[in-house]
Design an enzyme around this catalytic site. Structure first.
Site, PDB file in Angstrom:
ATOM      1  N   LYS A 116      22.428  20.355  40.657  1.00 21.65           N
ATOM      2  CA  LYS A 116      21.874  21.653  41.063  1.00 21.65           C
ATOM      3  C   LYS A 116      20.353  21.659  41.076  1.00 21.65           C
ATOM      4  CE  LYS A 116      24.453  25.216  39.530  1.00 21.65           C
ATOM      5  NZ  LYS A 116      25.298  25.958  38.563  1.00 21.65           N
ATOM      6  N   LYS A 157      19.996  26.446  32.867  1.00 21.62           N
ATOM      7  CA  LYS A 157      21.209  26.090  33.605  1.00 21.62           C
ATOM      8  C   LYS A 157      21.410  24.576  33.624  1.00 21.62           C
ATOM      9  CE  LYS A 157      21.966  28.437  37.452  1.00 21.62           C
ATOM     10  NZ  LYS A 157      21.744  29.116  38.767  1.00 21.62           N
ATOM     11  N   GLY A 163      31.790  26.699  37.478  1.00 19.61           N
ATOM     12  CA  GLY A 163      32.730  27.625  36.846  1.00 19.61           C
ATOM     13  C   GLY A 163      32.056  28.511  35.797  1.00 19.61           C
ATOM     14  N   GLY A 164      30.747  28.769  35.961  1.00 25.59           N
ATOM     15  CA  GLY A 164      30.032  29.665  35.047  1.00 25.59           C
ATOM     16  C   GLY A 164      29.656  29.025  33.716  1.00 25.59           C
ATOM     17  N   GLU A 199      15.521  28.803  35.399  1.00 28.63           N
ATOM     18  CA  GLU A 199      15.276  29.710  36.521  1.00 28.63           C
ATOM     19  C   GLU A 199      14.946  31.078  35.985  1.00 28.63           C
ATOM     20  OE1 GLU A 199      18.251  28.160  40.107  1.00 28.63           O
ATOM     21  OE2 GLU A 199      18.699  30.057  39.121  1.00 28.63           O
ATOM     22  N   HIS A 207      25.362  38.651  44.039  1.00 28.45           N
ATOM     23  CA  HIS A 207      25.752  37.288  44.412  1.00 28.45           C
ATOM     24  C   HIS A 207      26.321  37.388  45.831  1.00 28.45           C
ATOM     25  CE1 HIS A 207      27.939  33.302  43.627  1.00 28.45           C
ATOM     26  NE2 HIS A 207      28.361  33.713  44.807  1.00 28.45           N
ATOM     27  N   GLU A 276      25.381  29.584  48.002  1.00 26.66           N
ATOM     28  CA  GLU A 276      25.340  30.790  47.173  1.00 26.66           C
ATOM     29  C   GLU A 276      23.902  31.263  47.026  1.00 26.66           C
ATOM     30  OE1 GLU A 276      29.289  30.151  44.371  1.00 26.66           O
ATOM     31  OE2 GLU A 276      27.344  29.859  43.440  1.00 26.66           O
ATOM     32  N   ASN A 291      28.248  24.830  47.041  1.00 26.07           N
ATOM     33  CA  ASN A 291      29.543  24.277  46.652  1.00 26.07           C
ATOM     34  C   ASN A 291      30.076  23.472  47.826  1.00 26.07           C
ATOM     35  OD1 ASN A 291      29.575  25.419  44.051  1.00 26.07           O
ATOM     36  ND2 ASN A 291      30.258  27.366  44.882  1.00 26.07           N
ATOM     37  N   ARG A 293      32.772  22.197  48.906  1.00 27.86           N
ATOM     38  CA  ARG A 293      34.239  22.148  48.904  1.00 27.86           C
ATOM     39  C   ARG A 293      34.773  23.467  49.416  1.00 27.86           C
ATOM     40  NH1 ARG A 293      34.829  25.898  44.723  1.00 27.86           N
ATOM     41  NH2 ARG A 293      33.201  25.736  43.147  1.00 27.86           N
TER      42      ARG A 293
HETATM   43  P1  ADP Z   1      34.298  29.393  43.405  1.00 19.45           P
HETATM   44  O1  ADP Z   1      32.824  29.327  43.601  1.00 19.45           O
HETATM   45  O2  ADP Z   1      35.143  28.712  44.391  1.00 19.45           O
HETATM   46  O3  ADP Z   1      34.706  30.737  43.083  1.00 19.45           O
HETATM   47  P2  ADP Z   1      34.498  28.648  40.700  1.00 19.45           P
HETATM   48  O4  ADP Z   1      33.129  28.410  40.160  1.00 19.45           O
HETATM   49  O5  ADP Z   1      35.216  29.869  40.295  1.00 19.45           O
HETATM   50  O6  ADP Z   1      34.420  28.462  42.228  1.00 19.45           O
HETATM   51  O7  ADP Z   1      35.379  27.369  40.402  1.00 19.45           O
HETATM   52  C1  ADP Z   1      36.533  27.072  41.142  1.00 19.45           C
HETATM   53  C2  ADP Z   1      37.470  26.293  40.293  1.00 19.45           C
HETATM   54  O8  ADP Z   1      36.932  25.055  39.995  1.00 19.45           O
HETATM   55  C3  ADP Z   1      37.788  26.945  38.988  1.00 19.45           C
HETATM   56  O9  ADP Z   1      39.117  26.641  38.718  1.00 19.45           O
HETATM   57  C4  ADP Z   1      36.833  26.291  38.014  1.00 19.45           C
HETATM   58  O10 ADP Z   1      37.376  26.269  36.726  1.00 19.45           O
HETATM   59  C5  ADP Z   1      36.748  24.916  38.606  1.00 19.45           C
HETATM   60  N1  ADP Z   1      35.429  24.293  38.482  1.00 19.45           N
HETATM   61  C6  ADP Z   1      34.292  24.683  39.067  1.00 19.45           C
HETATM   62  N2  ADP Z   1      33.292  23.820  38.806  1.00 19.45           N
HETATM   63  C7  ADP Z   1      33.818  22.863  38.040  1.00 19.45           C
HETATM   64  C8  ADP Z   1      33.310  21.677  37.452  1.00 19.45           C
HETATM   65  N3  ADP Z   1      32.033  21.291  37.588  1.00 19.45           N
HETATM   66  N4  ADP Z   1      34.135  20.918  36.720  1.00 19.45           N
HETATM   67  C9  ADP Z   1      35.426  21.278  36.570  1.00 19.45           C
HETATM   68  N5  ADP Z   1      35.972  22.374  37.117  1.00 19.45           N
HETATM   69  C10 ADP Z   1      35.196  23.159  37.831  1.00 19.45           C
HETATM   70  P1  ADP Z   2      28.250  27.977  38.766  1.00 22.79           P
HETATM   71  O1  ADP Z   2      28.053  26.594  39.287  1.00 22.79           O
HETATM   72  O2  ADP Z   2      28.782  28.017  37.402  1.00 22.79           O
HETATM   73  O3  ADP Z   2      28.976  28.842  39.761  1.00 22.79           O
HETATM   74  P2  ADP Z   2      25.812  29.383  39.541  1.00 22.79           P
HETATM   75  O4  ADP Z   2      24.471  28.734  39.592  1.00 22.79           O
HETATM   76  O5  ADP Z   2      26.469  29.660  40.833  1.00 22.79           O
HETATM   77  O6  ADP Z   2      26.756  28.548  38.604  1.00 22.79           O
HETATM   78  O7  ADP Z   2      25.682  30.726  38.718  1.00 22.79           O
HETATM   79  C1  ADP Z   2      26.821  31.471  38.318  1.00 22.79           C
HETATM   80  C2  ADP Z   2      26.458  32.957  38.235  1.00 22.79           C
HETATM   81  O8  ADP Z   2      25.404  33.163  37.294  1.00 22.79           O
HETATM   82  C3  ADP Z   2      25.927  33.547  39.527  1.00 22.79           C
HETATM   83  O9  ADP Z   2      26.974  33.988  40.372  1.00 22.79           O
HETATM   84  C4  ADP Z   2      25.073  34.689  39.050  1.00 22.79           C
HETATM   85  O10 ADP Z   2      25.811  35.838  38.754  1.00 22.79           O
HETATM   86  C5  ADP Z   2      24.492  34.144  37.761  1.00 22.79           C
HETATM   87  N1  ADP Z   2      23.173  33.525  37.979  1.00 22.79           N
HETATM   88  C6  ADP Z   2      22.916  32.221  38.206  1.00 22.79           C
HETATM   89  N2  ADP Z   2      21.591  31.991  38.351  1.00 22.79           N
HETATM   90  C7  ADP Z   2      20.982  33.196  38.214  1.00 22.79           C
HETATM   91  C8  ADP Z   2      19.611  33.643  38.220  1.00 22.79           C
HETATM   92  N3  ADP Z   2      18.598  32.791  38.397  1.00 22.79           N
HETATM   93  N4  ADP Z   2      19.379  34.965  38.025  1.00 22.79           N
HETATM   94  C9  ADP Z   2      20.387  35.828  37.827  1.00 22.79           C
HETATM   95  N5  ADP Z   2      21.683  35.474  37.785  1.00 22.79           N
HETATM   96  C10 ADP Z   2      21.996  34.177  37.977  1.00 22.79           C
HETATM   97 MG    MG Z   3      28.312  29.308  41.635  1.00 22.75          MG
END
Ligand code: ADP
Ligand code: ADP
Ligand code: MG
Length: 446
Positions: A116, A157, A163-164, A199, A207, A276, A291, A293
């Site tokens: 990332k 981050k 997956g948050g 960040e 989002h 995103e 993402n 995928r």
């Molecule tokens: P989306 O952006 O498609 O909503 P999510 O962040 O909710 O994606 O993740 C989609 C699925 O992939 C979930 O089941 C989550 O637990 C899994 N997942 C996402 N990122 C990872 C990762 N880096 N390693 C393992 N599982 C992941």
């Molecule tokens: P993941 O790979 O787990 O999906 P993301 O980078 O997409 O991680 O971030 C997950 C969530 O966290 C975002 O959907 C948003 O709600 C919050 N987030 C991430 N980065 C920021 C930021 N710089 N400021 C505010 N919220 C953020």
């Molecule tokens: Mg994300």
């Protein structure tokens, strides 16, 4: 088109891909763990092979076993779904070495976007706005210095996060050192990579993500956007398209689409992918991550665009050209998805055997799941049981349709979150369409 493909996943997404293959006349090979012997994806595929024990490392992440099955069964390609191996560049490379097509972008692209921190720089170089922040942090002292420079609140981050997970919010610079160590440890445990960056915490923010589809001949289209601001602990719960926060802001929407397509072109992206963004109410937006995928919430886009994303993933992976361009995409409907998770009211995962099941139905109601009466929900995997998606001419009608569908859904034997989803759909902030990523925090206060 491929004659036969292997689906390296389980649950609703494996079923989704198998159904698309059947409609396309493509033969399917399922793989499964010992916990999934009676799973729906196993029953629906033309062939199915048990590849190991219940833990993901033993089966759905067992690269050697999956590749062996693919080669031995004569599959030409592997669809990784989401999660598991879907964003694993080294697996995509091994597929190539075995003469198999990985249905997704090239290993090089997955590598660049999966980091990332590198993806941020890549986005910046392609002219896409990024959140003010910094590159990888070397130690807790540097985290404190950067938090002071950037200005709190900030987020730490993990570059490998997903997956948050691997995200920590810091309110005061002096707390940045310990938050850095926490994020690092969580990321090391979850992803085997503890590197973190920082960040600015953008708030209040929406989002908003753009779905793109690209072929291997330079064709790239943005298939609309999705608003995914309904989140709990940075995990999405409900998604909708179009994004209510962009109502009347076609200028910004176009800018977001163009930026997403520019980035896809800049890296030579092929397949379905998602860019995103964070969007602030003053009209500014920032790249957050890509993402590489199929996304969980892809059906929302399928409903509003009439484009079957899974079929197009297969076609572009097989070398087809996209027959449509940006001007052909007109969105006039509204779709909403609710994730139905196996959890109790305290968000603790629930598992067991589905004793009774009633699934809502009717025009423009879609329930993507692998459930059936008697299905076992094992404790080893993601808690998502399925996704309920509806589509209507307007947002108001889609909300009413979703309420009606949710109130029909009945699952006995496993607890699920449809009551929480109904609460969200009744929340005035949600109904107004002006909600931000902190909506769920507000929902609990009221
Ligand atoms: P989306 O952006 O498609 O909503 P999510 O962040 O909710 O994606 O993740 C989609 C699925 O992939 C979930 O089941 C989550 O637990 C899994 N997942 C996402 N990122 C990872 C990762 N880096 N390693 C393992 N599982 C992941
Ligand atoms: P993941 O790979 O787990 O999906 P993301 O980078 O997409 O991680 O971030 C997950 C969530 O966290 C975002 O959907 C948003 O709600 C919050 N987030 C991430 N980065 C920021 C930021 N710089 N400021 C505010 N919220 C953020
Ligand atoms: Mg994300």
């Amino acid at each position: 088109m491929f004659k036969k493909i292997l689906i390296a996943n389980r649950g609703e997404i494996a079923v989704r891909v198998i159904r698309a293959c059947k409609e396309m006349g493509v033969e399917t090979v399922a793989v499964y763990s010992t916990a999934d012997a009676d799973a729906l994806h196993v029953a629906l595929a033309d062939e199915a092979y048990c590849i190991g024990g219940p833990r993901p490392q033993e089966s759905y992440l067992n690269e050697e076993a999956i590749l062996t099955c693919a080669v031995a069964s004569g599959a030409a390609a592997i669809h990784p779904g989401y999660g598991f191996l879907s964003e694993n560049a080294s697996f995509a490379r091994k597929c190539r070495e075995c003469g198999l097509v990985f249905i997704g972008p090239s290993p090089e692209v997955i590598e660049r976007m999966g980091d990332k921190d590198a993806a941020r720089r890549c986005a910046r170089d392609a002219g896409v706005p990024i959140v003010p922040g910094c590159d990888l942090l070397a130690n807790p002292e540097e985290a404190v210095q950067e938090a002071t420079r950037i200005g709190c609140p900030v987020l730490i981050k993990a570059r490998a996060g997903g997956g948050g997970r691997g995200i920590r919010r810091v309110e005061r610079p002096e707390d940045a050192g310990s938050a850095f160590m926490e994020a690092k440890l969580e990321a090391e445990a979850a992803f085997g990579d503890g590197e973190c960056y920082m960040e600015k915490f953008v708030h209040p923010a929406h989002h908003v993500e753009v779905q793109i589809l690209a072929d291997a001949h330079g064709g790239v289209v943005a298939l609309g956007e999705r608003e995914c601001s309904v989140q709990r602990r940075n995990q999405k719960l409900l998604e909708e398209s179009p994004a209510p926060c962009l109502e009347g802001r076609d200028d910004i929407r176009d800018h977001m689409y163009r930026a997403a397509c520019d980035l896809a072109r800049a890296v030579g992206y092929v397949g379905a992918g998602t860019i995103e963004y964070l969007y602030a109410d003053d009209g500014s937006f920032y790249f957050m991550e890509m993402n590489t995928r199929l996304q969980v919430e892809h059906p929302v886009t399928e409903f509003v665009t009439d484009v079957d994303l899974v079929k197009w993933q297969l076609r572009v992976a097989a070398g087809a050209r996209l027959p449509f361009c940006q001007d052909d995409i007109h969105i006039t409907k509204h779709a909403i998805e609710c994730r139905i998770n196996a959890e109790d009211a305290q968000f603790r995962p629930s598992c067991g055997t589905v004793r009774m099941l009633h699934v809502p139905n009717g025009p423009w109601v879609r329930f993507d799941s692998a459930l059936y009466p008697g299905a076992v929900v094992p404790p080893y995997y993601d808690s998502m049981l399925g996704k309920l998606i509806v589509c209507s001419p307007t947002r108001e009608e889609a909300i009413r349709k979703m309420r009606s569908a949710l109130s029909e859904l009945m699952v006995e034997g496993v607890q699920e979150n449809s009551d929480l989803q109904l609460d969200i759909l009744a929340n005035p902030e949600f109904l107004s369409g002006t909600y931000h990523t902190n909506l769920m925090e507000h929902l609990y206060e009221s």
